[in-house]
Design a protein around this motif. Structure first.
Motif, PDB file in Angstrom:
ATOM      1  N   ASN A  26       0.812  -1.224   0.000  1.00 44.13           N
ATOM      2  CA  ASN A  26       0.000   0.000   0.000  1.00 44.13           C
ATOM      3  C   ASN A  26       0.844   1.272   0.000  1.00 44.13           C
ATOM      4  OD1 ASN A  26      -2.469  -1.505   0.171  1.00 44.13           O
ATOM      5  ND2 ASN A  26      -2.032  -1.816   2.339  1.00 44.13           N
ATOM      6  N   ILE A  27       1.934   1.270  -0.742  1.00 40.76           N
ATOM      7  CA  ILE A  27       2.765   2.463  -0.873  1.00 40.76           C
ATOM      8  C   ILE A  27       2.167   3.354  -1.959  1.00 40.76           C
ATOM      9  CG2 ILE A  27       5.077   3.330  -1.368  1.00 40.76           C
ATOM     10  CD1 ILE A  27       6.164   0.584  -0.554  1.00 40.76           C
ATOM     11  N   SER A  28       2.152   4.646  -1.723  1.00 39.57           N
ATOM     12  CA  SER A  28       1.602   5.598  -2.688  1.00 39.57           C
ATOM     13  C   SER A  28       2.326   5.490  -4.027  1.00 39.57           C
ATOM     14  CB  SER A  28       1.730   7.024  -2.146  1.00 39.57           C
ATOM     15  OG  SER A  28       1.420   7.967  -3.141  1.00 39.57           O
ATOM     16  N   ASN A  29       1.551   5.602  -5.112  1.00 35.73           N
ATOM     17  CA  ASN A  29       2.129   5.537  -6.452  1.00 35.73           C
ATOM     18  C   ASN A  29       3.228   6.570  -6.653  1.00 35.73           C
ATOM     19  OD1 ASN A  29       0.154   3.662  -6.819  1.00 35.73           O
ATOM     20  ND2 ASN A  29      -0.915   4.721  -8.455  1.00 35.73           N
ATOM     21  N   SER A  30       3.105   7.702  -6.006  1.00 33.66           N
ATOM     22  CA  SER A  30       4.036   8.809  -6.220  1.00 33.66           C
ATOM     23  C   SER A  30       5.393   8.605  -5.539  1.00 33.66           C
ATOM     24  CB  SER A  30       3.414  10.122  -5.727  1.00 33.66           C
ATOM     25  OG  SER A  30       3.149  10.066  -4.328  1.00 33.66           O
ATOM     26  N   VAL A  31       5.476   7.662  -4.609  1.00 32.09           N
ATOM     27  CA  VAL A  31       6.733   7.492  -3.861  1.00 32.09           C
ATOM     28  C   VAL A  31       7.333   6.093  -3.967  1.00 32.09           C
ATOM     29  CG1 VAL A  31       6.066   9.276  -2.210  1.00 32.09           C
ATOM     30  CG2 VAL A  31       5.583   6.887  -1.684  1.00 32.09           C
ATOM     31  N   VAL A  32       6.623   5.154  -4.555  1.00 34.72           N
ATOM     32  CA  VAL A  32       7.087   3.760  -4.525  1.00 34.72           C
ATOM     33  C   VAL A  32       8.394   3.579  -5.288  1.00 34.72           C
ATOM     34  CG1 VAL A  32       5.699   3.041  -6.537  1.00 34.72           C
ATOM     35  CG2 VAL A  32       6.377   1.348  -4.806  1.00 34.72           C
ATOM     36  N   TYR A  33       8.557   4.264  -6.419  1.00 28.96           N
ATOM     37  CA  TYR A  33       9.795   4.123  -7.198  1.00 28.96           C
ATOM     38  C   TYR A  33      10.987   4.647  -6.413  1.00 28.96           C
ATOM     39  CZ  TYR A  33      12.944   4.227 -11.246  1.00 28.96           C
ATOM     40  OH  TYR A  33      13.999   4.018 -12.114  1.00 28.96           O
ATOM     41  N   ASN A  34      10.805   5.771  -5.755  1.00 32.30           N
ATOM     42  CA  ASN A  34      11.887   6.335  -4.954  1.00 32.30           C
ATOM     43  C   ASN A  34      12.213   5.452  -3.744  1.00 32.30           C
ATOM     44  OD1 ASN A  34      13.721   8.672  -4.604  1.00 32.30           O
ATOM     45  ND2 ASN A  34      12.616   8.916  -2.676  1.00 32.30           N
ATOM     46  N   ALA A  35      11.174   4.801  -3.192  1.00 34.46           N
ATOM     47  CA  ALA A  35      11.397   3.877  -2.078  1.00 34.46           C
ATOM     48  C   ALA A  35      12.297   2.720  -2.507  1.00 34.46           C
ATOM     49  CB  ALA A  35      10.061   3.348  -1.564  1.00 34.46           C
ATOM     50  N   LEU A  36      12.147   2.301  -3.748  1.00 33.79           N
ATOM     51  CA  LEU A  36      13.003   1.231  -4.282  1.00 33.79           C
ATOM     52  C   LEU A  36      14.426   1.748  -4.508  1.00 33.79           C
ATOM     53  CD1 LEU A  36      12.918  -1.734  -5.304  1.00 33.79           C
ATOM     54  CD2 LEU A  36      12.549  -0.806  -7.591  1.00 33.79           C
ATOM     55  N   LYS A  37      14.542   2.908  -5.128  1.00 29.67           N
ATOM     56  CA  LYS A  37      15.858   3.492  -5.400  1.00 29.67           C
ATOM     57  C   LYS A  37      16.678   3.676  -4.122  1.00 29.67           C
ATOM     58  CE  LYS A  37      15.998   7.245  -7.737  1.00 29.67           C
ATOM     59  NZ  LYS A  37      15.641   8.558  -8.342  1.00 29.67           N
ATOM     60  N   THR A  38      16.017   4.100  -3.071  1.00 27.68           N
ATOM     61  CA  THR A  38      16.719   4.414  -1.818  1.00 27.68           C
ATOM     62  C   THR A  38      16.868   3.213  -0.893  1.00 27.68           C
ATOM     63  OG1 THR A  38      14.618   5.164  -0.843  1.00 27.68           O
ATOM     64  CG2 THR A  38      16.025   6.838  -1.869  1.00 27.68           C
ATOM     65  N   GLY A  39      16.416   2.037  -1.332  1.00 29.45           N
ATOM     66  CA  GLY A  39      16.632   0.827  -0.556  1.00 29.45           C
ATOM     67  C   GLY A  39      15.630   0.578   0.557  1.00 29.45           C
ATOM     68  N   GLN A  40      14.531   1.329   0.578  1.00 27.64           N
ATOM     69  CA  GLN A  40      13.503   1.080   1.590  1.00 27.64           C
ATOM     70  C   GLN A  40      12.758  -0.223   1.295  1.00 27.64           C
ATOM     71  OE1 GLN A  40      11.164   4.735   2.576  1.00 27.64           O
ATOM     72  NE2 GLN A  40      12.568   5.725   1.145  1.00 27.64           N
ATOM     73  N   ILE A  41      12.693  -0.577   0.016  1.00 26.28           N
ATOM     74  CA  ILE A  41      12.169  -1.876  -0.397  1.00 26.28           C
ATOM     75  C   ILE A  41      13.138  -2.472  -1.408  1.00 26.28           C
ATOM     76  CG2 ILE A  41       9.730  -1.361   0.032  1.00 26.28           C
ATOM     77  CD1 ILE A  41       9.393  -0.764  -2.933  1.00 26.28           C
ATOM     78  N   ASP A  42      13.043  -3.799  -1.628  1.00 28.26           N
ATOM     79  CA  ASP A  42      13.948  -4.480  -2.555  1.00 28.26           C
ATOM     80  C   ASP A  42      13.332  -4.712  -3.927  1.00 28.26           C
ATOM     81  OD1 ASP A  42      16.335  -5.031  -0.909  1.00 28.26           O
ATOM     82  OD2 ASP A  42      14.925  -6.152   0.331  1.00 28.26           O
ATOM     83  N   LEU A  43      12.026  -4.873  -3.968  1.00 28.27           N
ATOM     84  CA  LEU A  43      11.364  -5.117  -5.247  1.00 28.27           C
ATOM     85  C   LEU A  43       9.872  -4.871  -5.104  1.00 28.27           C
ATOM     86  CD1 LEU A  43       9.699  -8.172  -5.526  1.00 28.27           C
ATOM     87  CD2 LEU A  43      12.008  -8.897  -4.912  1.00 28.27           C
ATOM     88  N   TYR A  44       9.206  -4.683  -6.232  1.00 25.51           N
ATOM     89  CA  TYR A  44       7.745  -4.567  -6.241  1.00 25.51           C
ATOM     90  C   TYR A  44       7.239  -4.780  -7.666  1.00 25.51           C
ATOM     91  CZ  TYR A  44       7.763   0.208  -8.252  1.00 25.51           C
ATOM     92  OH  TYR A  44       7.901   1.303  -9.067  1.00 25.51           O
ATOM     93  N   PRO A  45       5.962  -5.132  -7.851  1.00 24.65           N
ATOM     94  CA  PRO A  45       5.406  -5.292  -9.190  1.00 24.65           C
ATOM     95  C   PRO A  45       5.114  -3.935  -9.820  1.00 24.65           C
ATOM     96  CG  PRO A  45       3.753  -5.820  -7.526  1.00 24.65           C
ATOM     97  CD  PRO A  45       5.022  -5.554  -6.797  1.00 24.65           C
ATOM     98  N   GLU A  46       5.652  -3.715 -11.024  1.00 21.29           N
ATOM     99  CA  GLU A  46       5.471  -2.468 -11.746  1.00 21.29           C
ATOM    100  C   GLU A  46       4.947  -2.776 -13.152  1.00 21.29           C
ATOM    101  OE1 GLU A  46       4.595   0.506 -12.292  1.00 21.29           O
ATOM    102  OE2 GLU A  46       5.907   1.371 -10.771  1.00 21.29           O
ATOM    103  N   TYR A  47       4.860  -1.782 -13.996  1.00 25.06           N
ATOM    104  CA  TYR A  47       4.375  -1.950 -15.365  1.00 25.06           C
ATOM    105  C   TYR A  47       5.373  -1.315 -16.331  1.00 25.06           C
ATOM    106  CZ  TYR A  47       0.172  -3.104 -12.826  1.00 25.06           C
ATOM    107  OH  TYR A  47      -0.713  -3.693 -11.956  1.00 25.06           O
ATOM    108  N   THR A  48       5.626  -1.994 -17.429  1.00 29.08           N
ATOM    109  CA  THR A  48       6.637  -1.522 -18.378  1.00 29.08           C
ATOM    110  C   THR A  48       6.314  -0.121 -18.888  1.00 29.08           C
ATOM    111  OG1 THR A  48       5.456  -2.670 -20.170  1.00 29.08           O
ATOM    112  CG2 THR A  48       7.286  -3.850 -19.098  1.00 29.08           C
ATOM    113  N   GLY A  49       5.057   0.114 -19.252  1.00 27.83           N
ATOM    114  CA  GLY A  49       4.661   1.420 -19.771  1.00 27.83           C
ATOM    115  C   GLY A  49       4.808   2.524 -18.739  1.00 27.83           C
TER     116      GLY A  49
END
Length: 302
Positions: free
Chosen positions: A67-90
């Motif tokens: 339940n991470i906000s769409n606006s911050v989930v990518y940055n959470a991955l970049k900064t190591g707060q999470i290791d992986l998540y399901p995303e979409y190519t587009g």
């Protein structure tokens, strides 16, 4: 004992301690918990939970951060707060890399995504056949009455069709304006805006005919009621589901790729629709849905 002998034993002891320490470090890393995230909507939650279950079945410790906000989930991955998540190519290409997907195939979009995230210390695994793209649906009874099964046919018959829309869809360049530009002007019988959460209620009440959708929405499994129109000129790009993961995490745990690629291979558009339906229409808990799906599709040890 000679002084030189003491030095030799001392050096040997230190070297042994260093080797043991390094091995211990790698063992600890291998057993560190993999932190799996998700966005804050049903499909992402279900797939994230399926990923978690799959890794746990193969001996990994998993921590869930869903339940991470769409606006911050990518940055959470970049900064190591999470290791992986399901995303979409587009989404990766358009939203994060700010690149165009116009005229590109699903394979090309996936490659753009993979190449583009390297700068952020990330990578993608194999993308799933499931495509959660922008789409347009219509009441099946109307589709049959006027023979409307493509966006081209909808454009020709638009004067007989009432559009159930949202303000955003009327204005976005990749939505109705894009349809008008590529297919020709859609002169709908009427266009009324509603909250997106109400669109199925409005259509079921007979107050509208056609409406924008995401192509994996659970309600669309009811093909006797709704027909998803074919985007026959390719206006909307592919949004294939794909695991997005930190390079460091993958290098320390290379088997994750094999495990999640096996999962993603089974996640078709139809499967995602059915999973979403069980949660959004049938009211089941997403974790229960994910668990049952995994048990049905993978034997113990797979």
């Amino acid at each position: 004992m000679k002084k030189s002998t003491w030095f030799k034993w001392g050096y040997l002891l230190i070297a042994t301690m260093i080797v043991v320490g390094i091995l211990s470090l790698f063992r600890n890393r291998a057993h560190q918990s993999i932190v799996i995230g998700s966005k804050n909507f049903t499909e992402s939650q279900v797939v994230s939970e399926i990923y978690a279950i799959a890794l746990e079945k193969h001996g990994y410790q998993v921590t869930r951060k869903q339940n991470i906000s769409n606006s911050v989930v990518y940055n959470a991955l970049k900064t190591g707060q999470i290791d992986l998540y399901p995303e979409y190519t587009g989404t990766i290409v358009q939203a994060y890399l700010k690149k165009s997907t116009t005229g590109k195939s699903a394979k090309q979009i996936a490659q753009l995504a993979k190449n583009g995230v390297v700068k952020d210390g990330l990578t993608t695994l194999k993308y799933a056949p499931g495509n959660d793209s922008q789409g347009m649906a219509i009441r099946t009874s109307v589709a049959k009455k006027y023979h409307i099964y493509t966006l081209s046919e909808l454009q020709k018959q638009a004067s007989k069709v009432r559009l159930v829309s949202q303000g955003e869809f009327d204005q976005r360049s990749d939505a109705l304006p894009g349809m008008n530009k590529l297919y020709g002007k859609y002169n709908f019988k009427s266009v009324k805006d509603y909250d997106d959460s109400l669109k199925y209620q409005v259509v079921d009440a007979g107050q509208g005919d056609a409406f924008p959708v995401s192509t994996t929405e659970g309600q669309l499994t009811e093909t006797n009621k709704y027909t998803v129109l074919k985007d026959d000129k390719g206006l909307w790009p592919a949004y294939n589901l794909v695991p997005l993961i930190r390079e460091q995490t993958l290098s320390q745990n290379p088997k994750i790729a094999t495990i999640l690629n096996q999962v993603d291979a089974k996640l078709t558009t139809k499967t995602l629709m059915q999973l979403n339906r069980q949660v959004d229409v049938d009211g089941q808990n997403y974790r229960t849905v994910a668990k049952h799906w995994y048990q049905e599709n993978f034997k113990e040890g797979d």
